[in-house]
Scaffold this active site. Structure first.
Site, PDB file in Angstrom:
ATOM      1  N   SER A 158      -4.795 -30.635 -45.186  1.00  0.00           N
ATOM      2  CA  SER A 158      -4.337 -29.435 -44.354  1.00  0.00           C
ATOM      3  C   SER A 158      -3.250 -28.755 -44.796  1.00  0.00           C
ATOM      4  CB  SER A 158      -4.233 -30.168 -43.058  1.00  0.00           C
ATOM      5  OG  SER A 158      -2.884 -30.685 -43.076  1.00  0.00           O
ATOM      6  N   ASN A 172      -2.588 -38.946 -46.687  1.00  0.00           N
ATOM      7  CA  ASN A 172      -1.377 -38.012 -46.275  1.00  0.00           C
ATOM      8  C   ASN A 172      -1.376 -37.509 -44.827  1.00  0.00           C
ATOM      9  OD1 ASN A 172       0.621 -35.973 -46.507  1.00  0.00           O
ATOM     10  ND2 ASN A 172       0.071 -35.193 -48.459  1.00  0.00           N
ATOM     11  N   ASP A 173      -2.208 -36.685 -44.524  1.00  0.00           N
ATOM     12  CA  ASP A 173      -2.395 -36.048 -43.178  1.00  0.00           C
ATOM     13  C   ASP A 173      -2.424 -37.174 -42.115  1.00  0.00           C
ATOM     14  OD1 ASP A 173      -2.028 -33.575 -44.006  1.00  0.00           O
ATOM     15  OD2 ASP A 173      -4.197 -33.234 -44.113  1.00  0.00           O
ATOM     16  N   VAL A 174      -3.111 -38.334 -42.369  1.00  0.00           N
ATOM     17  CA  VAL A 174      -3.559 -39.128 -41.466  1.00  0.00           C
ATOM     18  C   VAL A 174      -2.080 -40.131 -41.265  1.00  0.00           C
ATOM     19  CG1 VAL A 174      -5.860 -39.320 -41.695  1.00  0.00           C
ATOM     20  CG2 VAL A 174      -4.461 -40.819 -42.969  1.00  0.00           C
TER      21      VAL A 174
END
Lengths: 456, 101
Positions: free
Chosen positions: A423, A382-384
């Site tokens: 995050s 997700n965040d990456v």
């Protein structure tokens, strides 16, 4: 120390350095480890010549007991839990370094001067590493969910540092001293290790473990000065220096400042902001359509995240890749530096499933490829892959290097629900026009895709 | 040359060596290398054995026993987990040789 012992230590130190150097390249990593192991066995063997027969029974008992316990745990710890496994064994090393100093203190008066100062410093570092690694282990194991802090924490930590250094000073100046002074010295170190680690969040734990790993190395080197043992000095220092650099590399890859991570216990207020979703529309897709999308693509890039590892989906995903390759589709795995729980963790998990390492590309190699990819398949990441890191300056993750998944012609994401990433930041990738979501657990989703491919 | 200076030489040269070893390591190997260096400081076992052999009173023996126990766990556990990780790394040229776990 006899010539045989000194010679053995020299050979061990050389093997250890060459072995660690071998471990910094995939091709020579395994032989490198064997070299380090041989060095270690030689060092232990010659040490028996040095120690004589006093307490030999106790020594053998501790060796067998410790070795057996660690071998059993080390064999059964799952690959997803590797970071905490390393934390645990690292803490043991720190504890051992501290205990060495404690033995020499209990002997009283045989050491003095610089070796004593270094030995005490090593004992303090080792104690902090022991306690801190224990907390890191508990956090990664999920026994401790939230960062913990209280109002006067920075002051308490500062006091503990002063107390430990002060008590250490008293020990150097006045040895022999009453036992409680020694005990208080170690207690201050233990408390400091716990309190420094408690306020650090789970996402930062890998950096912390790597730091404690370097710290234990340094502690071992310092105890080497105390005991006048060159093997410990060399190996400990090499690990201390290598570990420090590795910690910096990890922190950089995770886009974290090392100072920010470590100083958590010295900051008073925690300003945590919960990101609120703006709520774009997620467009779902059924396995059959997803299978067609993948089966007729020329080039597919797979982006695995921790979600894939938790669902134990890497075997199913590898099966999917093999099916696609049979159809002539070109498939690459793209690994973000912090995919999984620490740099390199995802590579280990893929390797466990049997994926050859030359099918796995890192961020810099693969990012220019996304433009030419027909499908980017995002599994539990997700965040990456959040483009906000590139183009939304006030996003908390702005500036973090990401995989440019949004540049692929189509994006297919396997994702359980609508939740945000680790995050807590909203991800516009998932609401983009060319993105389709397969709402499944990673394991189930990959299985459905394999089944769907058989029909297209 | 005095012993203190020699010790300082060893310390600095070893530190530079450690730094050089890591400076070109690919991200793929960060985790195994951390595990490997964790194993390498298991050399503390040597010191724990020496310390235990110094111990005369029961307190010292107990602490020495603890030191050897912890150090043995560091060394053996560090080796086992690193070996398990590295065994999995292989290229597609020699894939399939080993059993899947």
């Amino acid at each position: 120390m006899s010539g045989v012992v000194a010679g053995g230590y020299l050979v061990a130190a050389v093997l250890l350095i060459l072995g660690l150097r071998g471990m910094s390249s995939p091709r020579t990593a395994h032989p490198g480890l064997i070299w380090v192991g041989v060095g270690m066995v030689i060092a232990v063997a010659v040490t028996f010549l040095d120690t004589g027969t006093r307490n030999l029974g106790l020594m053998l008992m501790a060796l067998v007991l410790g070795g057996a316990l660690a071998a059993v745990y080390g064999r059964q710890v799952p690959m997803t839990a590797m970071p905490q496994g390393v934390a645990l064994f690292n803490g043991m090393g720190g504890g051992a370094a501290a205990a060495i100093a404690a033995v020499e203190m209990a002997g009283q008066g045989t050491v003095a001067g610089a070796p004593l100062v270094l030995g005490l410093l090593g004992a303090l570092i080792g104690t902090v590493s022991f306690a801190g690694s224990g907390v890191a282990f508990a956090k990664l194991q999920g026994w401790m969910r939230r960062p913990f802090r209280f109002a006067g924490m920075p002051a308490v930590n500062a006091l503990l540092v002063l107390a430990a250094l002060g008590l250490g000073g008293v020990l150097v100046a006045l040895l022999p001293v009453p036992g409680w002074v020694v005990a208080a010295f170690f207690a201050a170190g233990l408390a400091l290790g716990v309190l420094l680690t408690l306020p650090i969040g789970g996402a930062d734990m890998p950096v912390v473990i790597s730091l404690y790993n370097a710290a234990t190395g340094l502690a071992v080197a310092f105890e080497g000065f105390l005991l006048d043992n060159p093997a410990m000095i060399i190996a400990g220092t090499v690990v201390g220096a290598a570990g420090s650099l590795l910690t910096q590399l990890m922190a950089r890859a995770m886009h974290r400042s090392l100072l920010q991570v470590v100083a958590a216990g010295f900051r008073s207020a925690a300003a945590t902001t919960a990101a609120e979703g703006s709520g774009g529309l997620l467009k779902g897709i059924e396995p059959v359509d997803a299978g067609i999308l993948l089966g007729y693509a020329r080039k597919v890039i797979i982006v695995p995240g921790y979600g894939m590892a938790v669902a134990q989906a890497q075997h199913k995903v590898w099966e999917l890749v093999k099916r696609l390759e049979e159809r002539g589709v070109e498939v690459t795995f793209a690994i973000h530096p912090v995919a999984g729980r620490m740099p390199g963790h995802m590579n280990v998990l893929l390797a466990e499933a049997g994926v050859p390492y030359d099918k796995v590309a890192d961020l810099e190699t693969v990012n220019p490829e996304f433009e030419r990819a027909d499908v980017a398949l995002v599994i539990g990441a997700n965040d990456v892959v959040n483009p906000s890191a590139r183009n939304v300056p006030d996003s908390p993750i702005y500036g973090m290097p990401i995989l440019n998944v949004d540049q692929a012609k189509n994006v297919l994401a396997i994702k359980r629900g609508r939740g945000a990433g680790f995050s807590g930041v909203e991800n516009p990738l998932f609401t983009a026009d060319n993105t389709r979501i397969l709402f499944r657990d990673a394991q189930e989703g990959a299985g459905d895709l394999v089944a769907a491919l058989k029909q297209v | 040359m005095s012993d203190g200076i020699t010790a300082l030489y060893i310390f600095l040269l070893a530190a530079i060596t450690g730094y050089e070893i890591i400076s070109r390591v690919p991200e793929t190997l960060h985790t195994p290398l951390m595990a490997g260096s964790n194993f390498a400081h298991g050399i503390v076992l040597v010191g724990a054995m020496v310390a235990l052999s110094h111990a005369e009173a029961p307190l010292g023996q107990a602490l020495g026993f603890l030191a050897v126990l912890l150090a043995a766990m560091n060394a053996v556990g560090g080796y086992v987990v690193t070996e398990r990780m590295l065994r999995m790394f292989r290229s597609s040229q020699n894939a399939g040789g080993e059993d899947d776990r």
